[in-house]
Design a protein around this motif. Structure first.
Motif, short mmCIF file in Angstrom:
data_model
loop_
_atom_site.label_atom_id
_atom_site.label_comp_id
_atom_site.label_asym_id
_atom_site.label_seq_id
_atom_site.Cartn_x
_atom_site.Cartn_y
_atom_site.Cartn_z
N GLY A 156 24.67 -35.42 -25.89
CA GLY A 156 25.97 -35.83 -25.36
C GLY A 156 26.34 -35.09 -24.08
N THR A 157 26.65 -35.85 -23.03
CA THR A 157 27.03 -35.23 -21.76
C THR A 157 28.37 -34.52 -21.85
N GLN A 158 29.21 -34.88 -22.86
CA GLN A 158 30.51 -34.22 -22.97
C GLN A 158 30.35 -32.74 -23.28
N TYR A 159 29.33 -32.38 -24.07
CA TYR A 159 29.10 -30.97 -24.37
C TYR A 159 28.61 -30.23 -23.12
N ASP A 182 29.38 -31.01 -20.03
CA ASP A 182 30.53 -30.85 -19.15
C ASP A 182 31.39 -29.66 -19.61
N THR A 183 31.61 -29.55 -20.92
CA THR A 183 32.41 -28.44 -21.44
C THR A 183 31.75 -27.10 -21.13
N CYS A 223 20.63 -31.29 -21.23
CA CYS A 223 21.13 -32.56 -21.77
C CYS A 223 20.04 -33.62 -21.65
N GLU A 259 23.72 -44.77 -22.83
CA GLU A 259 24.17 -43.64 -22.03
C GLU A 259 23.15 -43.32 -20.93
N GLN A 273 24.03 -43.42 -16.98
CA GLN A 273 23.81 -42.27 -16.11
C GLN A 273 22.82 -42.60 -14.99
N ASP A 316 33.58 -48.35 -14.92
CA ASP A 316 33.11 -46.99 -14.59
C ASP A 316 32.08 -46.97 -13.47
#
Length: 443
Positions: A99-102, A104-105, A120, A235, A239, A267
């Motif tokens: 997951g790209t959200q992790y 980013d965090t 990632c 995803e 990307q 997007d």
């Protein structure tokens, strides 16, 4: 180093196999069959247990570990494993996530999750696909020296004008070096009179411009991508389109599910999103997918990716790049007609292995299942290469080592026999994996 690898799937097993020859490796997995297999297949200590469990990590020797690599297929398990390891010792932690959200965090919060380095899978795969799209006929692409040097591996098409030329005849650029030829699964270190044959794989190192020009000469009909079609709004597909937009391309993307297609259209402002089934031949013909320069298949199923790629190829698409989640399918996909197959697990395993080896080098590219590497090293004052012409110093290096490029004060210097290497130069070398330690010690 003592390295603990948590997760013995495709990624973890590949990492362990790459590192166990030169490091003390411990592998942890909850599956007893995988643990048993690894015990007999690799020179590692295999332990059954949960990598996020304090007791299991202590049994694996976390107190003495230098590096912990969390590589299971579950993002949360990997994050917990690294966080637990961070409380038990001083080991450097590497976490694999999908997951790209992790990512980013982690990037935006220094030290988040107790993780030192995060990779990632989705983003690495998309970046790999975009690099391949940029060079016609390329099987692998990497950059060195801050982008001043590029390494690329090409398969020579049967109808290529370069086929049956000597290296001297094919080499028409000042800043390009033919580092190696892979022929019948063996490395050939070429000289000027070495012939390039159809179906050879040629590894070149040089300036990005010269590598691009060589690619155009190698396959003139693939001068460069203009019309790029991405099949699947996964995803990775998203990307890939995003990265292509950043590079000035305007790709087309086919997504079957209506709500996902609408979200992608919002997007991706520079991408034409089409809602349809990518195996609908009438639709593909109507949208002229057969005229595409490159078709990337990024669906959620290996068989669908293969079918979509072969159908696009049959309709006339110039080049296909297809994802496969199964490492064993890479050669199968390419054998039946896909131009390049990309395995996300293999991509992330190489990235993690590359990172562990960058302690000896500034950048590393892994070649042919880790049989060789391209390294970037800085020449020290005491180096055997310093203040000597290449023709004098190369005989001191292990056989098969090739100096492919030099950068000095940010400028590219093309290595030739009379070139004198200076302390502080960055050299990019092709090296057999078994000789890496010896080369690093001399440079």
């Amino acid at each position: 180093m003592r390295i603990i690898v948590v997760g013995a799937g495709e990624v973890g097993s590949s990492i362990a196999a790459s590192l166990c020859g030169t490091h003390e490796v411990v592998v942890v997995d909850i599956d007893p069959d995988r643990v048993s297999d690894l015990t007999y297949e690799l020179d590692v200590l295999a332990i059954e247990g949960d990598g996020g469990d304090r007791t299991t990590l202590q049994e694996a020797g976390i107190g003495d570990a230098d590096l912990v690599i969390a590589s299971t297929d579950d993002d949360e398990t990997n994050i917990v494993t690294c966080g637990t390891a961070d409380t038990l010792g001083d080991a450097f932690t590497i976490c694999r996530v999908k997951g790209t959200q992790y990512l980013d965090t982690w990037r935006n919060a220094d030290g988040a999750f107790g993780i030192d380095f995060m990779v990632c899978t989705v983003l690495l795969t998309a970046e790999s696909v975009v690099r391949l799209i940029g060079l016609p006929a390329a099987q692998d692409v990497d950059t060195f020296s801050g982008g001043a040097v590029r390494m690329a591996q090409f398969e020579v098409p049967v109808d290529s004008p370069v086929a049956d030329q000597t290296v001297a005849e094919a080499d028409r650029w000042d800043s390009l070096t033919f580092a190696a030829i892979v022929r019948d699964e063996e490395f050939v270190i070429p000289s000027g009179d070495t012939y390039i044959r159809a179906d050879d794989e040629v590894i070149v190192i040089g300036s990005p411009e010269c590598v691009r020009e060589f690619a155009a000469d190698l396959s003139p009909r693939s001068a460069g991508p203009d019309d790029i079609v991405i099949v699947g709004g996964s995803e990775v597909g998203f990307q890939t389109a995003r990265l292509l937009e950043e590079r000035g391309f305007r790709p087309r993307l086919i997504e079957r599910e209506g709500e996902r297609a609408r979200q992608l259209a919002e997007d991706l402002p520079k991408t034409t999103v089409m809602e349809s089934d990518a195996t609908d031949r009438d639709f593909l013909e109507r949208e002229h997918v057969g005229d595409a320069d490159v078709v990337v298949t990024a669906l959620d199923n290996d068989e669908k990716n293969l079918l979509a790629a072969l159908l696009a190829k049959r309709l006339g698409a110039q080049r296909t790049v297809s994802l496969t989640e199964t490492g064993a399918y890479v050669q199968l996909f390419e054998a039946v007609g896909v131009d390049v197959a990309v395995n996300p697990r293999e991509t992330v395993a190489e990235e993690i292995t590359r990172f562990t080896r960058e302690q000896r080098a500034e950048n590393v590219a892994i070649i042919e299942d880790d049989r060789a590497e391209v390294l970037e090293l800085t020449v020290d004052e005491g180096s055997s290469l310093a203040d000597r012409a290449i023709r004098e110093s190369v005989p001191d290096l292990p056989a098969g080592t090739v100096i492919g490029a030099i950068t000095r004060d940010g400028s590219l210097v093309t290595p030739r026999g009379e070139t004198v290497i200076r302390p502080g130069d960055h050299v990019v070398l092709f090296v057999n994996t078994e000789d890496i330690d010896a080369v690093a010690a001399q440079v």
